[in-house]
Write a protein that holds these residues in place. Structure first.
Motif: not given
Length: 79
Positions: A1-4, A23-25, A51-61, A39-49
């Motif tokens: 779900m994308i958050v706006w 998260i996912e905003d 964080y994208y990609g699988e390193n930032y996925v929120c998963l249960r233990d 973690a799920l959605y990416n965009k071309e121009i990233k802001l300094p604040n």
């Protein structure tokens, strides 16, 4: 779900708390958050604040300690 999240909502929350993390905003409010984890959605121009990609996925233990099981069929619903 994308958050706006809208800018006015982020600014209101920031007036009440020390840090705002979304998260996912992909909305305009992401620019005003202290951190945005996408973690799920990416965009071309990233802001300094942001964080994208699988390193930032929120998963249960359980996802980190259990081994994956074999499977043969997959259902991917699309709404």
């Amino acid at each position: 779900m994308i958050v706006w999240i809208q800018v006015k909502n982020i600014l209101k929350v920031k007036s009440l708390v020390e840090k705002v993390i979304t998260i996912e905003d992909l909305g305009a409010g992401a620019e005003y958050a202290d951190a945005v984890i996408n973690a799920l959605y990416n965009k071309e121009i990233k802001l300094p604040n942001e964080y994208y990609g699988e390193n930032y996925v929120c998963l249960r233990d359980e996802f980190l300690i259990n081994k994956p099981k074999e499977f043969t069929k997959v259902l991917i619903p699309y709404w």
